[in-house]
Design an enzyme around this catalytic site. Sequence first.
Site, PDB file in Angstrom:
ATOM      1  CB  SER A 251      27.669  17.029  43.969  1.00 23.26           C
ATOM      2  OG  SER A 251      27.695  17.638  42.695  1.00 23.26           O
ATOM      3  CE  LYS A 252      34.906  12.497  41.369  1.00 17.59           C
ATOM      4  NZ  LYS A 252      35.068  11.058  41.219  1.00 17.59           N
ATOM      5  NE  ARG A 253      26.589  14.103  38.419  1.00 18.96           N
ATOM      6  CZ  ARG A 253      25.338  13.883  38.792  1.00 18.96           C
ATOM      7  NH1 ARG A 253      24.378  14.673  38.377  1.00 18.96           N
ATOM      8  NH2 ARG A 253      25.034  12.878  39.579  1.00 18.96           N
TER       9      ARG A 253
END
Length: 481
Positions: A251-253
């Site tokens: 994920s981007k996170r």
Amino acid sequence: MVRVRYAPSPTGYMHIGNLRTALYGFLFARHSNGKFILRIEDTDQERYVPDALQVIYDTLAQTGITYDEGPDKDGGKGPYIQSQRKDIYMKYALQLVEQGDAYYCFCSPQELEARRMECEAQGRVFKYDKHCAHIPLCEAKKRAASGEPFVIRQNVPTTGTVSFRDLVYGDITVDCDTLDDMILIKADGLPTYNFANVIDDHLMEISHVLRGSEYLSSSPKYTLLYKAFGWEEPIYVHLPLIMKDAHNKLSKRNGDASYQDLYNKGFLPQAIINYIALLGWNPGTNQEIFSMPELIDAFSLENISKSPALFDPVKLKWMNGEYIKALPFEEFCTLAEPWYEKSAVKGKYDYSKLSKLMQTRIECFSEIPEKVDFLPQVAPHEKELYTHKKFKLDTADALASLTLVLDALAQLDSFDEQSIHDCLINLAQENGLKNGQVLWPVRVALSGLPSTPGGAVELADILGREETIKRLKAAIELLKS
Ligand code: GLU
């Protein structure tokens, strides 16, 4: 007729999972001679990002994922941008309200927050408590008409179960009382994703819904909506999670690469596509390298796996390297040029000579600068670097070799790769030396390094006669000192 949609939200970021959804939908549609539809899900205005639409268009264009209908390709079922369909959703939401399958809710965000906190303080999970479901419809309509802010919520039955079938995950049944009365229309009058996807999939006559498995848990609520409208459900195909490791989703996170990140690092769109095609689907054979037509041919929904897929950057790099090696040389040169421009060789040397060295030696274009940056300067080094056990070479031997080489290269008629090669090899033969006894000291003299991409001959050719002679002379000085 197979009709598959790809329904990205314009977030300004193309997650690998999102691109995989697009790819699988595209492959399935093309394999089935169906239609592939692009629909932009932009009803979450808080998440609005300028240019985000362009990211979607660019990614699809670069990766060769073409669509038959979309915002810029009318297929008679548009508009294909949800924010332009606002009036459509309200009409259907009001139909559900009339039927008792939805209701006006006037609870303010503050009230809801207070009730959520109270609930959590008691250790219970908050679920909307149907507070407004009991307001008589005529009263609710009056309040709404008078301008009181409202949302419209789904009225989920409190008893019974709901079932649906997913092609990958099988039959799924849940108790209705576990489901939330989700918001269908928000206070700004726009629908939520949860509502809009159902309406649009129906109106756009979508036959198969491919999407990430994060939507699996909401799907029973969609089933209830289809039932309330009396509409036939599409076939659901939820795609497995993509993991970065055993415990974390990609994920981007988590700081993981998006399609754009990979592209900017010098991964080829075809390689990315090939790699993600195998991220949750298998062809049933050992084949790993697939062109797009081959993927279309081989793709089937049955071979989608339900277990999470591990995103392996090493494998992706290997695959990218295979695609790089297979590029026509001219194309490699074009793609490599910006990377030379970003490195210490900018404006120096013949880029196509560099490309001949690089094409077989990199797995990703971003490796170019680190591989060529050594060229303009000889690295500081000690005499000992000229010695070589295997070649039985000490510094005096190296000095003797370099003296011969300097003389021979200075007299060479044409200074090109073949002539340099022949010259050095002949020189070794004529003097009863092993090739390595000549080539090793030349490489060290030209680079100051024990290993370089390309050997003595390639380096001399790239550097040119003048620079080669200059470096040989400096090496001779060092060895004499
Ligand atoms: N708009 C959703 C997203 O970008 C798509 C979900 C779907 O494919 O239905 O995640």
